[in-house]
Design a protein around this motif. Structure first.
Motif, PDB file in Angstrom:
ATOM      1  N   GLY A 221       0.801  -1.222   0.000  1.00 24.33           N
ATOM      2  CA  GLY A 221       0.000   0.000   0.000  1.00 24.33           C
ATOM      3  C   GLY A 221       0.829   1.265   0.000  1.00 24.33           C
ATOM      4  N   GLY A 222       2.082   1.158  -0.318  1.00 27.46           N
ATOM      5  CA  GLY A 222       2.988   2.301  -0.375  1.00 27.46           C
ATOM      6  C   GLY A 222       4.284   1.868  -1.024  1.00 27.46           C
ATOM      7  N   TRP A 223       5.236   2.765  -1.047  1.00 28.11           N
ATOM      8  CA  TRP A 223       6.504   2.441  -1.707  1.00 28.11           C
ATOM      9  C   TRP A 223       7.379   1.581  -0.803  1.00 28.11           C
ATOM     10  N   ILE A 224       8.223   0.803  -1.434  1.00 28.27           N
ATOM     11  CA  ILE A 224       9.172  -0.049  -0.726  1.00 28.27           C
ATOM     12  C   ILE A 224      10.479   0.721  -0.612  1.00 28.27           C
ATOM     13  N   PRO A 225      11.027   0.866   0.593  1.00 28.88           N
ATOM     14  CA  PRO A 225      12.285   1.599   0.742  1.00 28.88           C
ATOM     15  C   PRO A 225      13.384   1.006  -0.151  1.00 28.88           C
ATOM     16  N   TYR A 226      14.238   1.875  -0.650  1.00 29.83           N
ATOM     17  CA  TYR A 226      15.286   1.456  -1.583  1.00 29.83           C
ATOM     18  C   TYR A 226      16.169   0.355  -0.998  1.00 29.83           C
ATOM     19  N   GLY A 227      16.532   0.473   0.275  1.00 28.49           N
ATOM     20  CA  GLY A 227      17.377  -0.538   0.904  1.00 28.49           C
ATOM     21  C   GLY A 227      16.715  -1.912   0.915  1.00 28.49           C
ATOM     22  N   VAL A 228      15.412  -1.953   1.142  1.00 26.76           N
ATOM     23  CA  VAL A 228      14.672  -3.215   1.130  1.00 26.76           C
ATOM     24  C   VAL A 228      14.612  -3.756  -0.298  1.00 26.76           C
ATOM     25  N   GLN A 229      14.445  -2.872  -1.275  1.00 23.60           N
ATOM     26  CA  GLN A 229      14.440  -3.299  -2.674  1.00 23.60           C
ATOM     27  C   GLN A 229      15.785  -3.917  -3.050  1.00 23.60           C
ATOM     28  N   ARG A 230      16.872  -3.279  -2.629  1.00 21.13           N
ATOM     29  CA  ARG A 230      18.208  -3.818  -2.930  1.00 21.13           C
ATOM     30  C   ARG A 230      18.430  -5.164  -2.260  1.00 21.13           C
ATOM     31  N   LEU A 231      17.992  -5.293  -1.010  1.00 19.40           N
ATOM     32  CA  LEU A 231      18.189  -6.525  -0.252  1.00 19.40           C
ATOM     33  C   LEU A 231      17.378  -7.679  -0.836  1.00 19.40           C
ATOM     34  N   THR A 232      16.115  -7.435  -1.131  1.00 22.11           N
ATOM     35  CA  THR A 232      15.210  -8.514  -1.542  1.00 22.11           C
ATOM     36  C   THR A 232      15.087  -8.676  -3.054  1.00 22.11           C
ATOM     37  N   GLY A 233      15.351  -7.598  -3.785  1.00 19.78           N
ATOM     38  CA  GLY A 233      15.105  -7.626  -5.223  1.00 19.78           C
ATOM     39  C   GLY A 233      13.646  -7.386  -5.562  1.00 19.78           C
ATOM     40  N   ILE A 234      12.823  -7.127  -4.558  1.00 23.50           N
ATOM     41  CA  ILE A 234      11.394  -6.874  -4.780  1.00 23.50           C
ATOM     42  C   ILE A 234      11.192  -5.381  -4.979  1.00 23.50           C
TER      43      ILE A 234
ATOM     44  N   ASP B 147       8.770  -1.887  -6.317  1.00 32.22           N
ATOM     45  CA  ASP B 147       7.408  -1.354  -6.282  1.00 32.22           C
ATOM     46  C   ASP B 147       6.579  -1.896  -7.447  1.00 32.22           C
ATOM     47  N   GLN B 148       7.202  -2.019  -8.612  1.00 30.35           N
ATOM     48  CA  GLN B 148       6.495  -2.523  -9.793  1.00 30.35           C
ATOM     49  C   GLN B 148       6.067  -3.982  -9.600  1.00 30.35           C
ATOM     50  N   MET B 149       6.870  -4.773  -8.923  1.00 27.31           N
ATOM     51  CA  MET B 149       6.543  -6.185  -8.717  1.00 27.31           C
ATOM     52  C   MET B 149       5.317  -6.366  -7.822  1.00 27.31           C
ATOM     53  N   VAL B 150       5.118  -5.480  -6.856  1.00 26.80           N
ATOM     54  CA  VAL B 150       3.988  -5.627  -5.931  1.00 26.80           C
ATOM     55  C   VAL B 150       2.778  -4.793  -6.326  1.00 26.80           C
ATOM     56  N   GLN B 151       2.917  -4.015  -7.373  1.00 31.65           N
ATOM     57  CA  GLN B 151       1.852  -3.099  -7.789  1.00 31.65           C
ATOM     58  C   GLN B 151       0.502  -3.797  -7.958  1.00 31.65           C
ATOM     59  N   HIS B 152       0.488  -4.974  -8.542  1.00 35.75           N
ATOM     60  CA  HIS B 152      -0.764  -5.687  -8.782  1.00 35.75           C
ATOM     61  C   HIS B 152      -0.929  -6.901  -7.867  1.00 35.75           C
ATOM     62  N   ALA B 153      -0.072  -7.008  -6.876  1.00 36.76           N
ATOM     63  CA  ALA B 153      -0.179  -8.098  -5.902  1.00 36.76           C
ATOM     64  C   ALA B 153      -1.328  -7.804  -4.941  1.00 36.76           C
ATOM     65  N   PRO B 154      -1.855  -8.832  -4.294  1.00 37.60           N
ATOM     66  CA  PRO B 154      -2.940  -8.580  -3.337  1.00 37.60           C
ATOM     67  C   PRO B 154      -2.430  -7.838  -2.108  1.00 37.60           C
ATOM     68  N   ALA B 155      -3.292  -7.024  -1.524  1.00 31.70           N
ATOM     69  CA  ALA B 155      -2.988  -6.408  -0.235  1.00 31.70           C
ATOM     70  C   ALA B 155      -3.114  -7.496   0.837  1.00 31.70           C
ATOM     71  N   PHE B 156      -2.454  -7.297   1.974  1.00 34.01           N
ATOM     72  CA  PHE B 156      -2.491  -8.332   2.997  1.00 34.01           C
ATOM     73  C   PHE B 156      -3.920  -8.643   3.433  1.00 34.01           C
ATOM     74  N   GLN B 157      -4.747  -7.617   3.604  1.00 34.29           N
ATOM     75  CA  GLN B 157      -6.115  -7.871   4.072  1.00 34.29           C
ATOM     76  C   GLN B 157      -6.893  -8.746   3.094  1.00 34.29           C
TER      77      GLN B 157
END
Length: 185
Positions: free
Chosen positions: A26-39, A41-51
């Motif tokens: 539901g928001g942007w992924i911090p750059y450090g988390v993107q670098r660590l995981t490779g995930i 913002d574009q990858m989760v854009q159409h993913a389901p929300a947790f709820q």
């Protein structure tokens, strides 16, 4: 916020299934988390929300032992996500970081990278939910194959064995005998 969930479900010492999904935070992924995981913002854009997947995740985890490396960290994220979805999350927990410290006291570190290297397993990509959960499953299988030792805290380890394998497994009886006989110095 959670951006990916990976579950490796086991029962009686046997792998039941693996499941994973990306999660839109539901928001942007911090750059450090993107670098660590490779995930990204574009990858989760159409993913389901947790709820949207909370009930499914809760059903998958219901009655199971929640196993994670540095479990308080993962459990905290999931507890917050479940709370935001109007649900509670208070599982029985086993922390593989704490377990590694008890069963591998000679290792210089006990982070997941060290454990993966120690076990000589290959998981890829690292810092992704399902491969990390698979690494923990390999650790569990390695632990099951080890002989019982008197110099580890078997009371803690027994929780793992009973919850993951069931009371009727011969190895559980072996560990019960050790619990009754040895104390950690």
């Amino acid at each position: 916020r959670v951006i990916e969930i990976g579950i490796v479900a086991a029962h009686g010492g046997a792998l039941e299934y693996e499941w994973s999904t990306l999660v839109n935070p539901g928001g942007w992924i911090p750059y450090g988390v993107q670098r660590l995981t490779g995930i990204t913002d574009q990858m989760v854009q159409h993913a389901p929300a947790f709820q949207d997947i909370a009930a499914d995740v809760a059903a998958r985890l219901e009655g199971r032992l929640f196993v994670a490396h540095n479990a308080r960290f993962d459990q905290g994220f999931l507890r917050d996500e479940f709370r935001r979805s109007g649900m509670s999350f208070e599982p029985r927990v086993a922390c593989t970081l704490r377990l590694s410290r008890r069963v591998n006291p000679s290792l210089p570190r006990h982070n997941l990278d060290m454990l993966i290297a120690y076990l000589g397993i290959h998981v890829s990509p690292r810092h992704r939910a399902l491969p990390d959960a698979q690494a923990l499953w390999h650790f569990w299988c390695d632990l099951r194959a080890r002989p019982v030792r008197a110099d580890i805290d078997t009371g803690y380890v027994r929780t793992w064995i009973v919850d993951m394998m069931g009371e009727d497994d011969d190895r559980v009886r072996r560990w019960d005998a050790i619990v009754a006989t040895y104390r950690r110095s």
